[in-house]
Enzyme design. Structure first.
Site, PDB file in Angstrom:
ATOM      1  N   LYS A 110       0.835  -1.203   0.000  1.00 24.68           N
ATOM      2  CA  LYS A 110       0.000   0.000   0.000  1.00 24.68           C
ATOM      3  C   LYS A 110       0.871   1.254   0.000  1.00 24.68           C
ATOM      4  CE  LYS A 110      -4.134  -2.146   1.642  1.00 24.68           C
ATOM      5  NZ  LYS A 110      -4.563  -2.967   2.776  1.00 24.68           N
ATOM      6  N   LYS A 189      -5.974  -9.873 -10.342  1.00 30.49           N
ATOM      7  CA  LYS A 189      -6.795 -10.337  -9.214  1.00 30.49           C
ATOM      8  C   LYS A 189      -8.005  -9.417  -9.028  1.00 30.49           C
ATOM      9  CE  LYS A 189      -6.360 -10.308  -4.221  1.00 30.49           C
ATOM     10  NZ  LYS A 189      -7.059 -10.848  -3.361  1.00 30.49           N
ATOM     11  N   LYS A 192     -11.842  -4.571  -5.499  1.00 30.60           N
ATOM     12  CA  LYS A 192     -12.591  -3.325  -5.593  1.00 30.60           C
ATOM     13  C   LYS A 192     -11.657  -2.182  -6.013  1.00 30.60           C
ATOM     14  CE  LYS A 192     -13.947  -0.951  -1.894  1.00 30.60           C
ATOM     15  NZ  LYS A 192     -13.934   0.477  -2.185  1.00 30.60           N
TER      16      LYS A 192
END
Ligand code: TRP
Length: 324
Positions: A110, A189, A192
């Site tokens: 992230k 993959k 969202k």
């Protein structure tokens, strides 16, 4: 066997959530003592709008029930109905080195993507460990991306037990879900955050349209096609019967079938699985107080287990809470 898993309430659930997690959870309810919770404290690291978080939390519960979770067999509850997990997360943070958290892949990924990390994002694995350890869970079914978090949970349980000289916390085992990777419409993959998801409960027409837009290669209609590199086939394999999968594989290999036809077959299978769930979902939406009752009752059961473990934890480390 006590099974525990959580799912974040950070947005609309998609086929990846269902095939990668929820489906296995629902199958496990028959033979085990199950605790499945909606990770709203975790979702708060990304959803910071009160109404959206409240709505998402209820939506996840409705989706689980619509897909077949039986509240008489499994405990489905809100993470926040057991606020002691945040206390345990704190206690674990005092015996866990900062270096362990700095090595977390999902945190590093992230940060690499340019996200400015909050402390909540950094300490996410501590809260996740607390979620697991507070119920003395035996087995945690998760997708591959969460395996490192379970290893960290085992480490943290060991640090606590060693530090205080008692086997208070039970080291859990991982159960890897079978559907390792569910591809999204672009082949990455399904997620969202990648914008490539096929949502579980969009209107059927929209879902079909989404399936028709799955990326495929440019092999001409007449030519034989490789099912094993095709995104459409990859999802079909996870949802159709073995006979259907074998039949479609034959069609790929024989040539003469366009990708449009394969997509249309996939859309049929998806609707066959989700159609009845969509109907149950509509009834549940109209009966929100029933869903709330399910969450409250399971939350009480979960909290009572958590409180007995916390009594041992506090006793082992010398934290006193006076009776109010
Ligand atoms: N991190 C998990 C996910 O994103 C959700 C989660 C939170 C979880 N706490 C958990 C999963 C405890 C298993 C056990 O998928």
């Amino acid at each position: 066997m006590r099974i525990l898993s959580g799912i974040q309430s950070s947005g609309k659930l998609h086929l990846g959530n269902y095939l990668g997690a929820m489906k296995q959870h629902i199958e496990l309810q028959a033979e085990n003592e199950c605790f499945f919770f909606i990770a709203n404290f975790h979702a708060l690291t990304t959803v910071q709008d009160a109404k959206v978080l409240r709505d998402n939390t209820l939506d996840v519960a409705i989706d689980y029930l619509a897909l077949g979770l039986d509240p008489h067999k499994a405990n489905l509850f809100r993470q926040s109905d057991v606020p002691e997990v945040t206390e345990l997360a704190w206690i674990l943070s005092t015996v866990t080195g900062k270096g362990l958290l700095e090595r977390a892949h999902s945190y590093k990924d992230k940060v690499d993507k340019g996200i400015e990390p909050s402390m909540g994002l950094f300490t996410y694995p501590l809260l996740m460990a607390a979620d697991i350890l507070i119920y003395r869970s035996d087995l945690v079914p998760v997708g591959k991306d969460q395996v490192q978090h379970i290893e960290m949970t085992r480490d943290m349980a060991g640090y606590f037990n060693n530090k205080f000289g008692r086997e208070v916390l039970k080291l859990p085992a991982v159960k890897l879900n079978d559907a390792l990777i569910v591809p999204g419409i672009d082949g990455q993959k399904m997620s969202k955050s990648y914008g490539n998801a096929i949502n579980l409960f969009d209107p059927p027409k929209e879902t079909r349209k989404r399936i028709m837009s799955i990326r495929t290669d440019s092999t001409p209609v007449e030519a034989p096609k490789n099912p094993d590199t095709c995104n459409v086939f990859a999802i079909y394999k996870l949802m159709a019967t073995p006979e259907e999968v074998a039949a479609l594989r034959k069609k790929y290999l024989a040539g003469g079938m366009g990708y449009g036809e394969a997509k249309s077959l996939l859309a049929d299978v998806v609707e066959r699985v989700l159609g009845p769930a969509r109907e149950r979902r509509e009834k549940l939406v109209a009966n929100a107080s029933y869903v709330e009752d399910v969450l409250v009752a399971a939350g009480k059961r979960a909290r009572s287990v958590a409180n007995s473990v916390m009594a041992d934890v506090r006793d082992a480390c010398g934290i006193v809470v006076s009776k109010q």
